[in-house]
Write a protein that holds these residues in place. Structure first.
Motif, PDB file in Angstrom:
ATOM      1  N   ASP A   1      13.547  -2.994  -8.879  1.00  0.00           N
ATOM      2  CA  ASP A   1      12.361  -3.071  -9.723  1.00  0.00           C
ATOM      3  C   ASP A   1      11.446  -4.168  -9.203  1.00  0.00           C
ATOM      4  O   ASP A   1      11.927  -5.229  -8.793  1.00  0.00           O
ATOM      5  N   ASN A   2      10.146  -3.933  -9.216  1.00  0.00           N
ATOM      6  CA  ASN A   2       9.209  -4.966  -8.746  1.00  0.00           C
ATOM      7  C   ASN A   2       8.756  -5.913  -9.851  1.00  0.00           C
ATOM      8  O   ASN A   2       7.906  -6.767  -9.630  1.00  0.00           O
ATOM      9  N   LYS A   3       9.311  -5.741 -11.045  1.00  0.00           N
ATOM     10  CA  LYS A   3       8.999  -6.593 -12.206  1.00  0.00           C
ATOM     11  C   LYS A   3       7.540  -6.489 -12.635  1.00  0.00           C
ATOM     12  O   LYS A   3       7.007  -7.409 -13.255  1.00  0.00           O
TER      13      LYS A   3
ATOM     14  N   LEU B   1      20.022  -7.284  -9.498  1.00  0.00           N
ATOM     15  CA  LEU B   1      18.623  -6.876  -9.420  1.00  0.00           C
ATOM     16  C   LEU B   1      18.077  -7.154  -8.030  1.00  0.00           C
ATOM     17  O   LEU B   1      18.226  -8.256  -7.496  1.00  0.00           O
TER      18      LEU B   1
ATOM     19  N   GLU C   1      14.470  -7.286  -6.374  1.00  0.00           N
ATOM     20  CA  GLU C   1      13.046  -7.275  -6.703  1.00  0.00           C
ATOM     21  C   GLU C   1      12.265  -6.726  -5.506  1.00  0.00           C
ATOM     22  O   GLU C   1      11.864  -7.463  -4.603  1.00  0.00           O
TER      23      GLU C   1
ATOM     24  N   ASP D   1       9.318  -3.586  -4.298  1.00  0.00           N
ATOM     25  CA  ASP D   1       8.340  -2.553  -4.644  1.00  0.00           C
ATOM     26  C   ASP D   1       8.719  -1.272  -3.914  1.00  0.00           C
ATOM     27  O   ASP D   1       8.984  -1.301  -2.703  1.00  0.00           O
TER      28      ASP D   1
END
Length: 304
Positions: free
Chosen positions: A30-32, A47, A49, A51
């Motif tokens: 997940d790119n947050k 996780l 991080e 894209d």
């Protein structure tokens, strides 16, 4: 081990929660960009991080962790945002999907579950089956249809078992976008007079708990080829009916004032799914009825 892209998002966090509770090893990619609130209970999940449009990083990560399956949930799906940013919508929803599919194939992933949408269908007064004509009316629907076609291409090239899950309107706690139900609840925090657009549209609302469970059932049940499946309840409600149910549950009289600025230029009047294929493939049907789901949501939002 399974990867959930968009695992910090609205549906993704519930999917992660259920996969973990069933004993699966899960990694979130997940790119947050948009993190669901109140997800402290999944903070111990690994996780990455990244894209999804950064293909080099996605590919390297897949090769490192070697997942057996991928739930591809990451997308831009709030319609006004998609309409305002069509190029970005295509980059994320189409190019990002291609990036995930290529990385999965290179890493030898056995199965991909792709979160598509009922938005690919034409407007129809009847139930929408998987064979109903395809006719998106906005860039979001087109981006999801393109994603489906990329999944078909990936299967033909690499043989990856693929589930194309056409999700209908999800609702529940931890929403990340101002869709109609969270927008109603947001306004109800301060007033009983709502400012809304068209409240006569009919939609098939499925609770995120049920949606996540359906995705897991499909992942376990579909073991070859490409399966295209509606994930919904088979029941439709107007926005007006939803408002009445919320008022009854909360014990409030709710008035609606029409706001023309909230009316979408293109919108389908009716979108209700047939879930016969979901039943046939998994033997499962949604468990959360709309009254129960709304009651839980109002309690979560401290409106009752």
């Amino acid at each position: 081990m399974v990867i959930v892209t968009g695992g910090l998002g609205f549906i993704g966090n519930e999917l992660v929660r259920q996969l973990k509770s069933s004993g699966e090893e899960v990694v979130i990619l997940d790119n947050k960009n948009r993190i669901a609130p109140h997800i402290q209970d999944i903070q111990n999940v690994s996780l990455a991080e990244i894209d999804i449009t950064d293909h080099a990083m996605v590919t390297a990560f897949f090769r490192e962790v070697k997942p057996s399956a991928v739930f591809h949930m990451a997308a831009i799906h709030y319609i006004p945002e998609c309409n305002d940013n069509p190029e970005r919508t295509l980059r994320v929803n189409a190019e990002g999907t291609q990036s995930i599919l290529r990385a999965a194939a290179a890493a030898g992933v056995n199965k991909v579950v792709f979160a598509s949408s009922g938005a690919v269908y034409a407007d129809s007064a009847g139930l929408l089956s998987e064979s109903t004509p395809i006719a998106p009316v906005d860039i979001y629907g087109w981006s999801k249809l393109f994603g489906e076609q990329l999944c078909q291409l990936n299967h033909s090239l690499n043989g990856t078992t693929t589930v194309i899950a056409r999700l209908f309107n999800n609702y529940g706690p931890r929403e990340t976008n101002p869709h109609i139900i969270p927008e109603i609840l947001r306004q109800l925090q301060s007033t009983s007079q709502l400012q809304l657009g068209n409240i006569s549209t009919v939609r098939d609302y499925i609770h995120t708990r049920d949606c996540a469970q359906a995705l897991i059932r499909l992942w376990k049940s579909c073991n070859s080829g490409v399966s295209t499946v509606n994930v919904a309840t088979g029941k439709g409600f107007t926005v007006h009916e939803i408002i009445n149910m919320i008022g009854k549950i909360a014990g409030r009289t709710i008035d609606v004032k029409f706001d023309n600025t909230r009316v979408r230029r293109f919108d389908k009047q009716t979108q209700v799914a047939s879930i016969d294929t979901l039943k046939q493939l998994t033997g499962w049907t949604p468990q959360v009825n709309i009254e129960e789901g709304l009651t839980d949501l109002l309690r979560f939002e401290k409106l009752i």
